[in-house]
Design a protein around this motif. Sequence first.
Motif, mmCIF file in Angstrom:
data_model
loop_
_atom_site.group_PDB
_atom_site.id
_atom_site.type_symbol
_atom_site.label_atom_id
_atom_site.label_comp_id
_atom_site.label_asym_id
_atom_site.label_seq_id
_atom_site.Cartn_x
_atom_site.Cartn_y
_atom_site.Cartn_z
ATOM 1 N N ASP A 33 -10.907 2.714 13.514
ATOM 2 C CA ASP A 33 -10.463 3.413 12.363
ATOM 3 C C ASP A 33 -11.410 4.540 11.875
ATOM 4 N N LEU A 34 -12.782 4.083 11.932
ATOM 5 C CA LEU A 34 -13.706 5.172 11.448
ATOM 6 C C LEU A 34 -13.609 6.051 12.393
ATOM 7 N N MET A 35 -13.486 6.111 13.543
ATOM 8 C CA MET A 35 -13.419 7.252 14.584
ATOM 9 C C MET A 35 -12.439 7.994 14.144
ATOM 10 N N ALA A 36 -11.218 7.603 13.739
ATOM 11 C CA ALA A 36 -9.873 8.565 13.097
ATOM 12 C C ALA A 36 -10.288 9.190 11.773
ATOM 13 N N ILE A 37 -10.976 8.426 10.914
ATOM 14 C CA ILE A 37 -11.610 8.937 9.644
ATOM 15 C C ILE A 37 -12.597 10.082 9.885
ATOM 16 N N PHE A 38 -13.409 10.014 10.907
ATOM 17 C CA PHE A 38 -14.434 10.973 10.866
ATOM 18 C C PHE A 38 -13.760 12.167 11.662
ATOM 19 N N TYR A 39 -13.045 11.832 12.444
ATOM 20 C CA TYR A 39 -12.513 13.118 13.373
ATOM 21 C C TYR A 39 -11.717 13.769 12.484
ATOM 22 N N PHE A 40 -10.759 13.226 11.792
ATOM 23 C CA PHE A 40 -9.372 14.203 11.057
ATOM 24 C C PHE A 40 -10.231 14.164 9.473
ATOM 25 N N THR A 41 -11.448 13.878 9.189
ATOM 26 C CA THR A 41 -11.758 14.335 7.771
ATOM 27 C C THR A 41 -12.837 15.141 7.884
ATOM 28 N N ILE A 42 -13.884 14.784 8.493
ATOM 29 C CA ILE A 42 -15.110 15.752 8.592
ATOM 30 C C ILE A 42 -15.286 16.762 9.887
ATOM 31 N N PHE A 43 -14.385 16.573 10.863
ATOM 32 C CA PHE A 43 -14.380 17.294 12.098
ATOM 33 C C PHE A 43 -13.151 18.309 11.748
ATOM 34 N N ARG A 44 -12.070 17.713 11.450
ATOM 35 C CA ARG A 44 -10.812 18.674 11.531
ATOM 36 C C ARG A 44 -10.488 18.846 10.088
ATOM 37 N N ASN A 45 -10.598 18.073 8.999
ATOM 38 C CA ASN A 45 -10.429 18.236 7.657
ATOM 39 C C ASN A 45 -9.017 18.177 7.453
ATOM 40 N N VAL A 46 -8.256 17.138 8.051
ATOM 41 C CA VAL A 46 -6.753 16.548 7.728
ATOM 42 C C VAL A 46 -6.279 15.781 6.517
ATOM 43 N N PHE A 47 -7.368 14.824 6.689
ATOM 44 C CA PHE A 47 -7.030 13.675 5.474
ATOM 45 C C PHE A 47 -7.556 14.078 4.091
ATOM 46 N N SER A 48 -6.838 13.678 3.314
ATOM 47 C CA SER A 48 -7.219 13.993 1.976
ATOM 48 C C SER A 48 -8.202 12.524 1.569
ATOM 49 N N LEU A 49 -8.792 12.642 0.458
ATOM 50 C CA LEU A 49 -9.556 11.633 -0.134
ATOM 51 C C LEU A 49 -8.789 10.598 -0.551
ATOM 52 N N ALA A 50 -7.548 11.055 -1.131
ATOM 53 C CA ALA A 50 -6.399 9.997 -1.556
ATOM 54 C C ALA A 50 -6.365 9.296 -0.574
ATOM 55 N N PHE A 51 -5.892 9.747 0.598
ATOM 56 C CA PHE A 51 -5.565 8.886 1.797
ATOM 57 C C PHE A 51 -6.602 8.038 2.452
ATOM 58 N N ILE A 52 -7.881 8.708 2.462
ATOM 59 C CA ILE A 52 -8.937 7.665 2.795
ATOM 60 C C ILE A 52 -9.178 6.662 1.787
ATOM 61 N N LEU A 53 -8.945 6.890 0.422
ATOM 62 C CA LEU A 53 -8.908 5.811 -0.488
ATOM 63 C C LEU A 53 -7.812 4.561 -0.103
ATOM 64 N N LEU A 54 -6.603 5.146 -0.015
ATOM 65 C CA LEU A 54 -5.361 4.148 0.216
ATOM 66 C C LEU A 54 -5.872 3.414 1.885
ATOM 67 N N LEU A 55 -6.474 4.047 2.787
ATOM 68 C CA LEU A 55 -6.851 3.372 4.039
ATOM 69 C C LEU A 55 -7.697 2.354 3.573
ATOM 70 N N GLY A 56 -8.842 2.696 2.850
ATOM 71 C CA GLY A 56 -9.856 1.753 2.564
ATOM 72 C C GLY A 56 -9.222 0.557 1.687
ATOM 73 N N ARG A 145 -11.376 12.938 22.688
ATOM 74 C CA ARG A 145 -10.411 13.645 23.504
ATOM 75 C C ARG A 145 -9.213 13.150 23.327
ATOM 76 N N PHE A 146 -8.766 12.023 22.945
ATOM 77 C CA PHE A 146 -7.407 11.681 22.813
ATOM 78 C C PHE A 146 -6.939 12.381 21.397
ATOM 79 N N PHE A 147 -7.830 12.346 20.408
ATOM 80 C CA PHE A 147 -7.386 13.270 19.424
ATOM 81 C C PHE A 147 -7.162 14.650 19.604
#
Length: 157
Positions: A33-56, A145-147
């Motif tokens: 889960d942290l891999m996806a959060i890192f990749y799509f938030t830090i690296f690709r800037n896809v996830f919003s903080l609201a979505f991260i809050l809900l995931l948490g 690589r998968f992402f």
Amino acid sequence: YIIAVHLIAIFLVTLNISAIKIVGFNKILPLFDLMAIFYFTIFRNVFSLAFILLLGIWGDALEGNVLGVNALCYILLIKLFLMLNNRMIIAESFKHIWQQFAIFSLLFLLLKLLVMAVTTHQSYDLLALLIKWILSVIFYVVMHRFFDRLGRNVYKD
């Protein structure tokens, strides 16, 4: 693409929390889960903080933690890393991204350990956390690589 990525993140949170019947395996399961959060938030800037809050909160509810622990750790580290990345002009080679994930995941585990120790007064198996971190850093190569492939295949259509 965006919906698929969000659903994958929800699935990975659920996968990380699920009670795997092999004794002790769930204590060292890599942080997918942290891999996806890192990749799509830090690296690709896809996830919003609201979505991260809900995931948490979703992860805390499944894990039986105090609600907000994972969300707090996710958001604090995301804000820190986004701030640091904005201030540093560094070529984004895979080696650099991998090193960032290693630091990001280590800080996540330490911050979560600290917050959980303060709120629940429990002790934790540090060896299992170390193994979880090492496996997470190793598996990040495959997940990155998968992402990347997921993104290429979706954009190609």
